[in-house]
Design a protein around this motif. Structure first.
Motif, mmCIF file in Angstrom:
data_model
loop_
_atom_site.group_PDB
_atom_site.id
_atom_site.type_symbol
_atom_site.label_atom_id
_atom_site.label_comp_id
_atom_site.label_asym_id
_atom_site.label_seq_id
_atom_site.Cartn_x
_atom_site.Cartn_y
_atom_site.Cartn_z
ATOM 1 N N ILE A 96 0.843 -1.195 0.000
ATOM 2 C CA ILE A 96 0.000 0.000 0.000
ATOM 3 C C ILE A 96 0.880 1.247 0.000
ATOM 4 O O ILE A 96 1.857 1.344 0.757
ATOM 5 N N GLY A 135 2.331 4.656 0.907
ATOM 6 C CA GLY A 135 2.372 5.368 2.175
ATOM 7 C C GLY A 135 2.804 4.511 3.341
ATOM 8 O O GLY A 135 3.065 5.031 4.434
ATOM 9 N N ARG A 150 -2.753 17.120 8.591
ATOM 10 C CA ARG A 150 -2.202 16.432 7.421
ATOM 11 C C ARG A 150 -1.719 15.032 7.774
ATOM 12 O O ARG A 150 -1.975 14.068 7.048
ATOM 13 N N ARG A 192 -2.677 13.165 10.334
ATOM 14 C CA ARG A 192 -3.822 12.306 10.646
ATOM 15 C C ARG A 192 -4.513 11.818 9.381
ATOM 16 O O ARG A 192 -4.950 10.669 9.295
ATOM 17 N N GLU A 193 -4.602 12.706 8.397
ATOM 18 C CA GLU A 193 -5.258 12.329 7.142
ATOM 19 C C GLU A 193 -4.479 11.221 6.430
ATOM 20 O O GLU A 193 -5.068 10.275 5.896
ATOM 21 N N ARG A 194 -3.147 11.308 6.427
ATOM 22 C CA ARG A 194 -2.335 10.280 5.777
ATOM 23 C C ARG A 194 -2.514 8.932 6.474
ATOM 24 O O ARG A 194 -2.689 7.903 5.818
ATOM 25 N N THR A 211 -5.043 7.986 8.308
ATOM 26 C CA THR A 211 -6.423 7.516 8.111
ATOM 27 C C THR A 211 -6.589 6.877 6.741
ATOM 28 O O THR A 211 -7.257 5.841 6.593
ATOM 29 N N GLN A 212 -6.017 7.481 5.695
ATOM 30 C CA GLN A 212 -6.127 6.915 4.356
ATOM 31 C C GLN A 212 -5.504 5.525 4.277
ATOM 32 O O GLN A 212 -6.087 4.601 3.692
ATOM 33 N N VAL A 213 -4.320 5.357 4.876
ATOM 34 C CA VAL A 213 -3.672 4.044 4.871
ATOM 35 C C VAL A 213 -4.502 3.041 5.666
ATOM 36 O O VAL A 213 -4.689 1.881 5.255
ATOM 37 N N GLU A 228 -7.715 2.997 6.129
ATOM 38 C CA GLU A 228 -8.904 2.608 5.363
ATOM 39 C C GLU A 228 -8.559 1.586 4.287
ATOM 40 O O GLU A 228 -9.336 0.649 4.040
ATOM 41 N N GLN A 229 -7.413 1.733 3.657
ATOM 42 C CA GLN A 229 -7.013 0.767 2.630
ATOM 43 C C GLN A 229 -6.711 -0.596 3.239
ATOM 44 O O GLN A 229 -7.030 -1.636 2.663
#
Length: 946
Positions: A99, A101, A570, A572-574, A576-578, A580-581
């Protein structure tokens, strides 16, 4: 108008001073709050940013791994590896690693436990009597664990036989005519029947030592035989077999021949005949069973995550891939082994020289019973830390067979209503639990119980659920673990303790409370206890798959996300995206551990079987999102405090303005007679207030610069200028209302004389009585000062409520507790600042009131009142004002604090009562001080002021 306003200020210096003092007090409050808030916010942001990231940002486990306690509490349970089966396949691991990141996806798991024997050498030279021809040394061990709270006395002592007579090892032969036995050094054959006749055994004796008597005969030393009964066959004495006899021949030169373990077979390495060692310090080597966890890692990922290679002390780092195989297909598994283990266990060994007869020609049962209960002639006690023993026996190149592997289940716990965890004992069958496939020739035991720990008889919290590895195809050539290097667990890359997440491959041990005293408990040799050892050996994922025949040997993935700096939006967003994947991959569940911080969760363990009382363990469960909670709560607290201080300062300024304008009624009457219109009067009053506020703000800025230099507060220039503008505008707006009211009255030039009923009084009026009369005759002045006191009580109660709510929101985790400890001093300083501001405002209002009544005060002086009586009068008036304000403030505080929280707690009521009492006492003191500061005025001044 501007000129007149300036002249009025110069002509009435006390008004100038009191108004500017009020402005200075209010603006100082703004600056101090701004400085402390900004400095505190920066400090907290820096601290949280530096302590918000642990070893990994995401914890990935098999679906369904979260316990109910984790789901309900938002915590991450430690112990997710030890005692739990795998579940993450190699394909899932590779999917997570691919994945975008993901900086590191480090697998971790525990395959099971392997059984080994630690060898504890017990020195005998200090107890041996060189003057005796024959003697027996008895070694009786006891095991201490759980910080010494658990003690198990071994009922099976070991023995050492020391003789000055010659000792020999017989050779086992089978004669041509089919007779089986042992040949003595003088070539005499001792058959099995001969040994039975000599009384050394009940049926058969596999091997035996011989001793030469004074008559020159070679006879067996009974009790030294090694007995290994097969199922259903009674071979010898199992009791004696569970005891170890060592044999030493004392030589004339002071040395000893050590025959322990010597037999007729050649050395397996050199092929040479075995021979006794010659030693100067004889030792009896005790063996104690120890079950060690085997951990699973990916060496490359572990290096990225915690820099494991930097902790290697001897040998080399672990390589990935599968193990090597020897020419005869024996699998060799490479392992990185811990230099030290946190073993909380000691052997307490009593070594005694016992009063015993000759061991020759003695039946084993009779001999064992006699030696066990024999009287001690002298004895010595020694202590041996098993952690040190383990450390001394670990080295690169050492090997351990993998034919004794057990899988241990998870600890059994439940959650009590108070949130504490309760350890639940489970039933176990010790004889069956410790049976292994190839331990028929075991240590210290008969049959299939060779490696049963002495502490396994204690309360069991983890069940033995089965074998850990594939059954060996050939027990003569089982797989072996070979140490390629050793690592120091304490040298693993350290992360902030405030952001610590479970690293169960390296951590163990918990603080605990036992019988009211603090102790530190650690795991012991019993793998079924609540506390588990961290893995002593780490092997590659590929080798784990080969040993178990399973593809899901990974218990968890510890994921670190790239380009993450803390808990800012920023980052936290990174993460969170990982997350979710990863969650989209079937069979996996994800916990975001970025910004988590450990929180103490108490675990109750019942008393043990060997003396340990009930204990309360403190486990550290990371609370998810603790850092973000601290940041948000700090921002909300800062905004709330600004609002509180603004309202309080607005009220205090208003009180001061009203008090000052009340004393200007005669002046305003003169202006009205001279033809000043209301609008012009109002303008004059507002301009005066604005000028004084601006001047007071400039003074405050100058004083603030000194304050900042002394206290190192961070007060931005923009904030200082904004405070100046806000206070100036606020003062102008506040002055507008009482100015309109004063201008509307059109007072006359005549003195303000009120008709009051006259009563006959007895004697001279007292300060207390006159104080009540003054307070009731001027309700406006009394209400103005009482309002300032009420605001103090309300503000103080609200500040404490805000502080308690903030503390309740962030405390619990280590990070929140540390932040609260760091801001508590600033909170106390802010409370002191608000209190000082209120007191100075109250004193100012009372002082203005006394100046307004200067003629009355001087009249009292003229009729003989002493300064002490006048101060007493002002003090009682202050107490009356304080009491009224405290009452108003108490009601207001209960409403202001209780309404948002949905109720008023006993602590809140207690706080309000204390603040009210303090307010009464301090306002009384303020009145006395203000009276002392009021000068005696001349007649001309009195007429002018009046």
């Amino acid at each position: 108008m501007l000129k007149l306003a300036i002249q009025q200020g110069i002509a009435r210096p006390y008004r100038l001073v009191t108004t500017m003092a009020a402005v200075v007090i209010v603006m100082s409050g703004f600056l101090v709050l701004a400085g402390t808030s900004e400095s505190r916010r920066l400090a907290i942001d820096q601290f949280v940013s530096a302590n918000s990231r642990g070893a990994y940002d995401l914890l990935v486990r098999p679906a369904g791994s979260r316990s109910r306690s984790e789901v309900e509490s938002g915590l991450v349970r430690p112990g997710y590896l030890i005692g739990h089966d795998g579940g993450i396949t190699l394909a899932q691991w590779k999917a997570v690693s691919s994945i975008a990141g993901v900086d590191a996806a480090a697998p971790a798991g525990v395959l099971g436990y392997i059984g080994v024997n630690l060898e504890v050498p017990i020195a005998l030279s200090s107890i041996i009597d060189r003057t005796r021809e024959q003697q027996v040394v008895r070694v009786r061990p006891s095991t201490l664990a759980d910080a010494g709270l658990t003690r198990v006395d071994d009922s099976e002592p070991r023995f050492a036989y020391v003789t000055t007579r010659p000792v020999a090892v017989p050779r086992h032969i089978v004669t041509d005519d089919g007779r089986e036995g042992f040949t003595t050094p003088d070539n005499r054959l001792l058959s099995q029947e001969d040994l039975l006749d000599l009384g050394c055994a009940h049926v058969q004796v596999p091997y035996v030592y011989l001793e030469k008597t004074d008559a020159g005969d070679w006879v067996p030393i009974c009790g030294t035989q090694f007995l290994a009964p097969q199922p259903g066959v009674d071979r010898g004495s199992p009791q004696l077999n569970m005891s170890t006899f060592s044999v030493f021949q004392a030589l004339p030169d002071g040395r000893y021949k050590d025959f322990t373990g010597v037999n007729e077979l050649p050395d397996p390495v050199t092929g040479a005949p075995t021979a006794p060692a010659v030693v100067t310090d004889p030792q009896l080597v005790m063996t104690t069973p120890l079950w060690l966890p085997i951990g699973v890692i990916d060496p490359a990922a572990e290096a990225d995550l915690v820099d494991l290679p930097a902790s290697v002390r001897r040998g080399r780092y672990l390589a990935g891939g599968v193990g090597e195989s020897t020419a005869d297909s024996e699998l060799i598994v490479q392992a990185l082994v811990a230099e030290r283990l946190p073993l909380d266990e000691r052997l307490l060994v009593e070594t005694a020289l016992v009063d015993a007869d000759d061991l020759v020609k003695r039946p084993p049962r009779e001999l064992l019973s006699e030696l066990t209960s024999a009287r001690s002639i002298r004895k010595v006690t020694s202590s041996h830390d098993l952690a040190d023993v383990y450390h001394s026996q670990v080295s690169p190149g050492s090997e351990v067979r993998l034919d004794r592997g057990l899988k241990i289940g998870p600890a059994s716990v439940s959650t009590a209503p108070d949130g504490r965890q309760q350890g639940i004992p489970v039933s176990a069958d010790p004889p069956a639990a410790w049976s292994t496939a190839v331990s028929d020739h075991g240590e210290r035991a008969t049959g299939r119980r060779a490696l049963q720990p002495l502490l396994s008889g204690d309360v069991v919290f983890r069940s033995v659920v089965g074998p850990a590895f594939l059954d060996p195809q050939d027990v003569r050539r089982p797989a072996r673990v070979r140490t390629v290097g050793t690592f120091e667990p304490d040298s693993i890359r350290q992360f902030s303790e405030f952001a610590a997440v479970p690293l169960e491959l390296y951590d163990a041990g918990l603080p605990a409370l036992a019988d009211g005293r603090q102790v530190h408990l650690g795991p012991n040799s019993n793998p079924t206890s609540y506390l588990a050892l961290p893995p002593s050996a780490l092997i590659s994922v590929e080798n784990a798959v080969r040993l178990t025949g399973r593809d899901d040997v990974v218990g968890a993935l510890r994921v670190r996300v790239s380009d993450v700096d803390g808990v800012d939006g920023r980052s936290r967003e990174r993460v969170t995206q990982v997350a979710e994947q990863i969650a989209a991959i079937p069979g996996l569940e994800v916990d975001v551990t970025l910004g988590s911080s450990p929180e103490v969760r108490s675990v109750n363990l019942p008393s043990g079987q060997f003396g340990r009382p009930p204990v309360l363990l403190d486990e550290m469960w990371p609370r998810k999102g603790a850092a973000l909670t601290v940041v948000r709560a700090t921002d909300e607290k800062t905004v709330t405090l600004f609002g509180l201080v603004t309202v309080m300062c607005f009220g205090l300024l208003a009180g001061n303005m009203v008090a000052n304008l009340r004393g200007r009624r005669r002046e305003l009457a003169v202006l009205s007679v001279l033809g000043w219109r209301r609008r012009r009067v109002v303008g004059l009053l507002v301009v005066e207030a604005t000028i004084l506020a601006f001047l007071g703000g400039l003074v405050t800025l100058a004083l603030g610069g000194v304050l900042v230099a002394i206290t190192a507060l961070h007060v931005p220039l923009v904030a200082s200028l904004a405070a100046l503008a806000i206070v100036t505008v606020m003062t102008a707006l506040i002055a507008l209302v009482p100015a309109l009211r004063a201008a509307r009255r059109y007072p006359s030039l005549a003195p303000d004389v009120r008709a009051v009923s006259v009563r006959r009084t007895r004697g001279r009026p007292t300060p207390a009585g006159l104080a009540w009369t003054n307070a009731l005759s001027s309700p406006g002045r009394t209400l103005t000062a009482a309002t300032a006191v009420a605001l103090t009580v309300i503000a103080g109660s609200a500040l404490l409520a805000i502080r308690n709510d903030y503390a309740g929101t962030i405390t619990g985790s280590l990070l929140g507790n540390e932040v609260q400890a760091r801001v508590s001093g600033a909170d106390a300083a802010l409370m002191a600042m608000l209190l000082a501001t209120s007191l100075m405002t109250v004193a100012n209002v009372i002082y203005v009131g006394l100046r307004e009544r200067a003629m009355e005060i001087n009249t009292l002086r003229a009729v003989g009142w002493t300064e002490s009586s006048i101060r007493q009068l002002a003090g009682v008036e202050g107490a009356i004002i304080g009491g009224a304000g405290a009452l108003l403030g108490a009601v207001g505080a209960v409403i202001a604090v209780g309404w948002p929280l949905g109720g008023v707690s006993g602590a809140t009521i207690g706080t309000v009562v204390v603040l009210a009492a303090v307010a009464v006492a301090l306002t009384s003191a303020c009145g006395a001080v203000a009276a002392a500061a009021t000068p005696a005025l001349s007649a001309a001044t009195m007429c002018d002021e009046g």
